[in-house]
Motif scaffolding. Structure first.
Motif, PDB file in Angstrom:
ATOM      1  N   ALA A 279      71.754  68.075  66.388  1.00  0.00           N
ATOM      2  CA  ALA A 279      72.036  69.183  67.014  1.00  0.00           C
ATOM      3  C   ALA A 279      72.521  70.363  66.022  1.00  0.00           C
ATOM      4  O   ALA A 279      71.948  71.534  66.047  1.00  0.00           O
ATOM      5  N   LEU A 280      73.504  69.925  65.092  1.00  0.00           N
ATOM      6  CA  LEU A 280      73.935  70.839  64.293  1.00  0.00           C
ATOM      7  C   LEU A 280      72.826  71.318  63.134  1.00  0.00           C
ATOM      8  O   LEU A 280      72.945  72.541  62.948  1.00  0.00           O
ATOM      9  N   ILE A 281      71.848  70.426  62.554  1.00  0.00           N
ATOM     10  CA  ILE A 281      71.022  70.969  61.630  1.00  0.00           C
ATOM     11  C   ILE A 281      70.131  71.720  62.383  1.00  0.00           C
ATOM     12  O   ILE A 281      69.424  72.469  61.849  1.00  0.00           O
ATOM     13  N   SER A 282      69.857  71.146  63.465  1.00  0.00           N
ATOM     14  CA  SER A 282      68.498  72.027  64.335  1.00  0.00           C
ATOM     15  C   SER A 282      69.021  73.716  64.594  1.00  0.00           C
ATOM     16  O   SER A 282      68.359  74.493  64.284  1.00  0.00           O
ATOM     17  N   GLY A 283      70.387  73.570  64.916  1.00  0.00           N
ATOM     18  CA  GLY A 283      70.994  75.043  64.979  1.00  0.00           C
ATOM     19  C   GLY A 283      70.922  75.799  63.857  1.00  0.00           C
ATOM     20  O   GLY A 283      70.546  76.985  63.816  1.00  0.00           O
ATOM     21  N   ALA A 284      71.064  75.290  62.767  1.00  0.00           N
ATOM     22  CA  ALA A 284      71.187  75.668  61.324  1.00  0.00           C
ATOM     23  C   ALA A 284      69.597  76.238  61.140  1.00  0.00           C
ATOM     24  O   ALA A 284      69.442  77.292  60.535  1.00  0.00           O
ATOM     25  N   CYS A 285      68.577  75.457  61.408  1.00  0.00           N
ATOM     26  CA  CYS A 285      67.207  75.905  61.327  1.00  0.00           C
ATOM     27  C   CYS A 285      66.783  77.069  62.103  1.00  0.00           C
ATOM     28  O   CYS A 285      65.987  78.000  61.585  1.00  0.00           O
TER      29      CYS A 285
END
Length: 405
Positions: A279-285
């Motif tokens: 979820a962290l990297i998805s939010g960054a995208c």
């Protein structure tokens, strides 16, 4: 990794004098940028498949030798055909670099210890661009656009000698001790290994590849066209453009370290990696996509530079979190090959990104063509970020792989 990314960045840094000297159109220059990736992915897959059976020390030295050899012919006046061939050879040598570097690092660290080591290795790429931006621009301004290629060839040879003296892998391969109990069933040696296709059709690995594909498009477009955008789109002088490009890339260091430490903090407190990593990297995208989209709205130049720094620094983190998610799912005996195969698939974006951007620039005058390309990239980041929230779930992937035993 610093040398690897300086090799990539040099083409964009000398774009304006090179295009003028060789009389290249934006489409032709975009083709040169994409040519780098013609063998990039194939080389990465081929090298990754044999990486677990080869001496990594000599394999990585051979790759560095290839980089150096590919740079040297461009140190003197050359033809368009030689320029293309050298970039193709360089891509073949650099395709396996990132996954093999991480494979070496992962032999030294267990799964929950890999956040900071992964970030440090990947920040080598950032440091390479930060240093190469002003340095190679200054070399080009002092002599000519050929000189940076010659300098990088010499540096590549020097690194190869250094690596042969001090480089190597850990004797402890972390085959059974690196994983929690939930994964040990996946890595049991009494049963046949799971086929590569089963991993490549896994939801988590698909999610990683989708995000990393767009993330790599950001990288390749940035290296090929961002310096030219700063000079021709925003009308900045060469030296200032070189420093601003380096500062944009420098933003990736604090962002990458902060995200890595936050993710590690979450895992240490029992948060599942679906959230702590996925979820962290998805939010960054998603945030990166929004930042790129704002470029198209005609904001002031200073704001555009800041937005590009935010977008690129977040999008490139897919190459820190992606390998950790793949390594979490994959058993150690499959890890080297899977890191290389997934990396090779996603880096096919390099074949399309620069030439597509060149086409947009050639069909629109001024900064508009650049910003249209950045906005299109932002849309893809938004889509893959949203997909990541649904797909990135290592625990679910581990249960699926267990059921195949």
């Amino acid at each position: 990794m610093a040398i690897n990314f300086a090799d990539k960045a040099v083409l964009g840094l000398v774009a304006v004098p090179l295009m003028h000297d060789m009389q290249l159109s934006p489409s032709q220059f975009g083709l040169v940028g994409s040519a780098f990736f013609l063998l990039f992915s194939l080389s990465g897959i081929a090298t990754g498949v044999v990486s677990d059976r080869c001496n990594m020390k000599w394999l990585m030295a051979a790759l560095a030798l290839t980089w150096a050899v590919a740079q040297l012919p461009l140190g003197w006046p050359t033809t368009f055909a030689i320029l293309l061939l050298c970039r193709i050879l360089l891509g073949a040598g650099e395709g396996p670099a990132s996954p093999l570097a991480l494979h070496v690092v992962y032999t030294w660290f267990d799964d929950r210890e890999r956040h900071l080591p992964t970030t440090i290795v990947q920040q080598g790429a950032t440091v390479g661009v930060i240093v190469s931006g002003p340095l190679l621009t200054a070399i080009s301004e002092r002599w000519n656009w050929h000189a940076p290629f010659l300098a990088l060839g010499v540096i590549g040879f020097a690194w190869m000698v250094l690596w042969l003296g001090v480089g190597g892998t850990s004797n402890h391969r972390h085959v059974s001790g690196e994983v929690p109990a939930t994964r040990q069933a996946v890595t049991t040696h009494s049963q046949p290994p799971i086929r590569y296709l089963s991993f490549l059709t896994d939801r988590t690995i698909i999610g990683v590849m989708l995000q990393s594909f767009v993330g790599y498009a950001v990288i390749t477009i940035g290296f090929t066209w961002t310096p030219a955008y700063l000079r021709l789109g925003l009308d900045l002088p060469a030296t200032q453009a070189g420093w601003l490009f380096a500062l944009q890339v420098a933003t990736q260091i604090p962002v990458g370290i902060a995200l890595a430490l936050f993710s590690h903090w979450l895992l240490e407190r029992g948060v599942p990696s679906r959230f702590a990593r996925g979820a962290l990297i998805s939010g960054a995208c998603v945030v990166a996509g929004l930042a790129y989209g704002l470029l198209y709205l005609g904001v002031p130049p200073a704001v555009k530079i800041a937005l590009m720094a935010i977008a690129s620094s977040l999008a490139i983190q897919t190459f820190s979190f992606g390998p950790m998610l793949v390594a979490e799912v994959a058993p150690a005996e499959r890890r080297g090959a899977l890191l290389a195969i997934t990396n090779s698939i996603v880096t096919m974006a390099g074949l399309m990104g620069p030439v597509a951007m060149g086409t947009l620039i050639g069909s629109h005058h001024g900064a508009h063509g650049y910003e249209l390309g950045f906005a299109a990239t932002g849309t893809l980041l938004l889509l893959t970020g949203a997909a990541g929230f649904a797909l990135l779930d290592p625990q679910c992937s581990i249960r699926r792989l267990q059921s195949m035993r």
